[in-house]
Write a protein that holds these residues in place. Structure first.
Motif, PDB file in Angstrom:
ATOM      1  N   GLU A  50       0.421  -1.489  -0.261  1.00  0.00           N
ATOM      2  CA  GLU A  50       0.350   0.261   0.226  1.00  0.00           C
ATOM      3  C   GLU A  50       0.902   1.006   0.078  1.00  0.00           C
ATOM      4  O   GLU A  50       0.713   2.175  -0.635  1.00  0.00           O
ATOM      5  N   ARG A  55       2.500   1.696  -3.359  1.00  0.00           N
ATOM      6  CA  ARG A  55       1.602   2.155  -4.661  1.00  0.00           C
ATOM      7  C   ARG A  55       2.060   3.813  -4.805  1.00  0.00           C
ATOM      8  O   ARG A  55       1.403   4.479  -3.942  1.00  0.00           O
ATOM      9  N   TYR A  79      -8.249  -8.524  -5.412  1.00  0.00           N
ATOM     10  CA  TYR A  79      -8.344  -7.019  -4.373  1.00  0.00           C
ATOM     11  C   TYR A  79      -9.884  -6.947  -3.485  1.00  0.00           C
ATOM     12  O   TYR A  79     -11.241  -7.068  -4.134  1.00  0.00           O
ATOM     13  N   PHE A 128     -12.107  -7.157  -6.879  1.00  0.00           N
ATOM     14  CA  PHE A 128     -10.920  -7.254  -8.249  1.00  0.00           C
ATOM     15  C   PHE A 128      -9.575  -8.493  -8.184  1.00  0.00           C
ATOM     16  O   PHE A 128      -9.274  -7.961  -7.392  1.00  0.00           O
ATOM     17  N   ALA A 154      -7.194  -8.695  -9.802  1.00  0.00           N
ATOM     18  CA  ALA A 154      -5.682  -8.410 -10.646  1.00  0.00           C
ATOM     19  C   ALA A 154      -4.676 -10.099 -11.365  1.00  0.00           C
ATOM     20  O   ALA A 154      -4.440  -9.588 -11.748  1.00  0.00           O
ATOM     21  N   LYS A 179       0.036  -3.868 -20.407  1.00  0.00           N
ATOM     22  CA  LYS A 179      -0.569  -2.111 -20.013  1.00  0.00           C
ATOM     23  C   LYS A 179      -0.777  -1.851 -18.608  1.00  0.00           C
ATOM     24  O   LYS A 179      -0.383  -2.895 -18.018  1.00  0.00           O
ATOM     25  N   SER A 180      -1.197  -0.581 -18.598  1.00  0.00           N
ATOM     26  CA  SER A 180      -1.400  -0.049 -17.333  1.00  0.00           C
ATOM     27  C   SER A 180      -2.679  -0.666 -16.892  1.00  0.00           C
ATOM     28  O   SER A 180      -3.964  -0.834 -17.438  1.00  0.00           O
ATOM     29  N   GLY A 181      -1.984  -1.136 -15.981  1.00  0.00           N
ATOM     30  CA  GLY A 181      -3.605  -1.825 -14.738  1.00  0.00           C
ATOM     31  C   GLY A 181      -3.933  -2.941 -15.336  1.00  0.00           C
ATOM     32  O   GLY A 181      -4.745  -3.990 -15.024  1.00  0.00           O
ATOM     33  N   SER A 182      -2.576  -3.906 -15.969  1.00  0.00           N
ATOM     34  CA  SER A 182      -2.789  -5.699 -16.711  1.00  0.00           C
ATOM     35  C   SER A 182      -2.446  -6.787 -15.259  1.00  0.00           C
ATOM     36  O   SER A 182      -2.520  -7.174 -15.676  1.00  0.00           O
ATOM     37  N   GLY A 183      -2.026  -5.833 -13.961  1.00  0.00           N
ATOM     38  CA  GLY A 183      -1.746  -6.837 -13.261  1.00  0.00           C
ATOM     39  C   GLY A 183       0.151  -6.720 -12.545  1.00  0.00           C
ATOM     40  O   GLY A 183       0.768  -7.504 -11.962  1.00  0.00           O
ATOM     41  N   LYS A 184       0.607  -5.690 -13.309  1.00  0.00           N
ATOM     42  CA  LYS A 184       2.480  -6.367 -13.621  1.00  0.00           C
ATOM     43  C   LYS A 184       2.904  -5.792 -12.330  1.00  0.00           C
ATOM     44  O   LYS A 184       3.554  -6.789 -11.533  1.00  0.00           O
ATOM     45  N   SER A 185       2.332  -4.982 -11.320  1.00  0.00           N
ATOM     46  CA  SER A 185       2.895  -4.405 -10.171  1.00  0.00           C
ATOM     47  C   SER A 185       2.364  -5.645  -9.319  1.00  0.00           C
ATOM     48  O   SER A 185       2.917  -6.347  -8.483  1.00  0.00           O
ATOM     49  N   THR A 186       1.924  -5.737  -8.849  1.00  0.00           N
ATOM     50  CA  THR A 186       0.995  -7.193  -8.107  1.00  0.00           C
ATOM     51  C   THR A 186       1.664  -8.271  -8.400  1.00  0.00           C
ATOM     52  O   THR A 186       1.818  -8.763  -7.571  1.00  0.00           O
TER      53      THR A 186
END
Ligand SMILES: Nc1ncnc2c1ncn2[C@@H]1O[C@H](COP(=O)(O)OP(=O)(O)O)[C@@H](O)[C@H]1O
Ligand SMILES: [Mg+2]
Lengths: 436, 236
Positions: free
Chosen positions: A431, A434, B19, B26, B28, B47-54
């Motif tokens: 968190e 991010r 999440y 959601f 991810a 792409k952004s929001g695709s779940g890479k960082s997750t």
């Protein structure tokens, strides 16, 4: 993270938001300063009382009087008090000061002597002189008291009256030196003082006595702040005062002094008082009489301390606020440290230590400046308002209570810090890392 | 060709990550599986929001998967707790983030020493190793500067020095060049790939930059929480 690193990091973090930290420290400072001063006041006054009790000695002496009947006591019945032919007016420094008490008779003295724990009994001869005078000077009213064996006078000049001497000797309170017309305390020593006393037939007699010493003023001076006279003079004045008194009125005493084992513990003293109470008498030690004073002072100090504690509680909200802001600002950093493997316990420790350190700074500075201010105030006052009470340091400090104050403030700071520290410890690294 | 079968440094098996709960839930990550071998350089691209960082957070043990398993050097990571988990994070991983995450008012040296401070390295050794890492990144002369006063490229180099300093087995880089201009970004890329090649550090780069992804040994394409292409499988 090693404990030392944790500590140095916490200290370094404290100074990151300087203004905020300083303001918080200032709030704690006010509380700690007040606590230090009020405690110092209690310490100073109580220390003085203790010193006085010790210096006048007579820790093994108790004043005994007849316990008044419950129904003749104050507020027991609203009706008029029945006349008691054995009642005498008490001029002593006892629990019934100023009122009438049932007198002690020689029989009573014998009974008291029999009580377990009583080593000896001595009736207190209450003497009421009309006035005292030096040469042709002004006449002054005063009281007269004797020294119980073991008691001592805090002397400004000269010596104590010689108990064994046949000569009439007395110690003059220092407050009488100048009014009577002496240049100073030393000048009074060796001079003759005239004491006027009226007998039962309303005839006034004059008795001359030698001033052998000058006594310092003190809250617990022997003789209750009046003349301190030796046995020979006591007897002479007492006999003079009782001239013309019918036989059945002689040998009536408001109170008596008893001696007990000097090695007696508090429990022994209490037991002795209980024994006296069973026999119908009330025993009071010097410490008891001053104990009342101490209780009052302790109560005042307690109230003042309560105010200081309230100030500290207010300050602790400052700590909570400061640390919450720190946690807020350092969310990223906390997340990063967690990502790098710093445990929640260590994070909690880091913020708690920061709170404790702020508490320490506030209280140490508060106590330090409090001690300086207190010392300055007492030295100014002891030269002015309190000059009549030599030996009184109005605000005194003992290392133990200063340490306790600092530790208490640190503990309060720690408690205040737990909330923000717990929030930091709970922070989720993901968190906080991010980035939107 | 001689293929030596080794335990992969990271093995991901059917990892899901959601999440929220109930209607706000959601997903991810919706079931991702792959292996990463020691010394590889891998791009997680999408792409952004695709779940890479997750995915990266789950791989780096910063977050636990909702279901599925992640093995680190053959050890099931859900069995790691407290001290052992923190030790794994501290000793195994180095992080490079797009936003740097440097403590602004501390010196570069202090920032680089932080991971060693956490792992309890002696003060003198900390300093020596941090200076060596800064030297390696040609940042030794900036050791005493406050992090806030550095340029973007210098910041990212400091971050890489910090990531290196505990001799990690894996460096995670989330959009490492995202905040840098092209030239500076290229330099930072060179540094990272150099570390991968010369020191055998496994490099896992999260990016949406195709050019950066192209320099990696392998590319994992993520779309809507699913692994759509794994270049090793494509090649095979
Ligand atoms: N804490 C969260 N709560 C709810 N949704 C989240 C949370 N974190 C990420 N997401 C969602 O998960 C999806 C994947 O996010 P992320 O892994 O950051 O994507 P990427 O790094 O590829 O841009 C996004 O749609 C994001 O909105
Ligand atoms: Mg991302």
């Amino acid at each position: 993270m090693k404990t030392l690193d944790l500590f140095t990091t916490a200290v370094a973090n404290t100074f990151r938001a300087k203004t905020r930290t300083i303001l918080t420290i200032l709030a704690i400072f006010v509380g700690a300063f007040t606590l230090t001063i009020t405690n110092g006041l209690g310490t100073g006054i109580n220390q003085y009382i203790d010193d006085t009790v010790t210096s006048i000695g007579a820790e093994d002496v108790m004043t005994v009087s007849v316990t008044p009947d419950a129904d003749s006591g104050f507020g027991a019945s609203s009706g008029p008090t029945e006349y008691d032919p054995d009642a005498v007016s008490s001029g002593g420094f006892g629990p019934n000061e100023g009122g009438t008490v049932v007198a002690l008779t020689p029989d009573d003295l014998d009974t008291i002597a029999e009580v377990d724990g009583v080593l000896s009994v001595e009736a207190t001869k209450s003497i009421t002189p009309d006035w005292i005078q030096y040469g042709d000077g002004t006449q002054y009213v005063t009281s007269v008291g004797g020294l119980v064996t073991g008691q001592s006078v805090q002397l400004a000049a000269g010596a104590e009256p010689d108990a064994a001497s046949d000569a009439f000797e007395l110690d003059l309170p220092i407050s009488f030196v100048e009014p009577l017309g002496f240049a100073d305390a030393d000048a009074a020593v060796g001079e003759t003082l005239t004491i006027a006393i009226t007998d039962a037939e309303r005839t006034q007699h004059l008795v001359d006595a030698t001033i052998v010493g000058v006594a310092e003023e003190s809250v617990a001076a022997p003789g209750a702040g009046g003349l301190v006279v030796n046995a020979a003079l006591t007897d002479s004045l007492y006999d003079t005062q009782n001239i013309g008194l019918p036989d059945d009125q002689l040998e009536r005493y408001a109170e008596a002094s008893i001696r007990f084992d000097p090695a007696a513990t508090d429990a022994d003293v209490t037991a002795l008082k209980d024994n006296l109470a069973d026999a119908g008498y009330t025993g009071t030690t010097v410490a008891d009489q001053l104990g009342t004073v101490k209780t009052v002072i302790d109560a005042i100090v307690l109230v003042l301390n309560a105010f200081a504690i309230i100030a500290l509680l207010a300050a602790s909200f400052g700590i909570v606020n400061t640390l919450f802001m720190s946690v807020q600002e350092r969310t990223r950093e906390i997340g990063l440290m967690k990502a790098m493997g710093m445990g929640s316990g260590k994070i909690f420790g880091l913020f708690s230590l920061e709170a404790v350190f702020i508490g320490f700074l506030g209280s140490a500075i508060g106590a330090g400046i409090g001690m300086l201010a207190g010392t300055a105030i007492s030295s100014v006052l002891s030269g002015a308002v309190l000059a009549d009470l030599p030996g009184l340091t109005l605000i005194a400090f003992d290392p133990l209570s200063i340490t306790v104050i600092i530790l208490v403030v640190m503990a309060i700071a720690f408690l205040a810090g737990t909330l923000p520290a717990a929030r930091a410890a709970k922070a989720d690294p993901v968190e906080s890392l991010r980035y939107e | 060709m001689l293929v030596v079968m080794k335990t992969p440094i990271i093995r991901v098996k059917d990892v899901h990550k959601s999440y929220g709960r109930g209607p706000n839930r959601f997903d991810a990550l919706k079931g991702v599986s792959f292996d990463i071998n020691e010394g590889e350089s891998i791009a997680i691209i999408g792409k952004s929001g695709s779940g890479k960082s997750t995915l990266m957070h789950v791989l780096a043990l910063l977050d636990a998967p909702t279901s599925g398993s992640i093995e680190l050097e053959g050890v099931e990571t859900s069995t790691l707790h407290g001290k052992s988990l923190n030790q794994a994070r501290n000793k195994t991983f180095g992080f490079v983030f797009q936003q740097f995450f440097l403590t602004a008012n501390s010196s570069v040296l202090e920032n680089v020493m932080l991971p060693m401070k956490i792992s309890g390295v002696k003060r003198s050794e900390r300093k020596q190793r941090a200076l060596a890492a800064l030297e390696q990144l040609e940042m030794a002369d900036k050791a005493g500067n406050k992090a806030v006063n550095l340029s973007g490229g210098q910041k990212q180099r400091s971050v890489i020095a910090r990531a290196l300093v505990n001799n990690p087995r894996i460096i995670f880089a989330d959009e490492p060049t995202g905040n840098l201009d092209t030239a500076t970004g290229a330099v930072v890329e060179d540094i990272l790939f150099n570390l991968n090649r010369e020191h055998g550090i496994t490099l896992i780069v999260v990016t949406h930059d195709e050019d950066l992804a192209a320099r990696c040994d392998r590319r994992l394409y993520i779309r809507d929480g699913l692994l759509v292409t794994d270049t090793t499988e494509v090649a095979a």
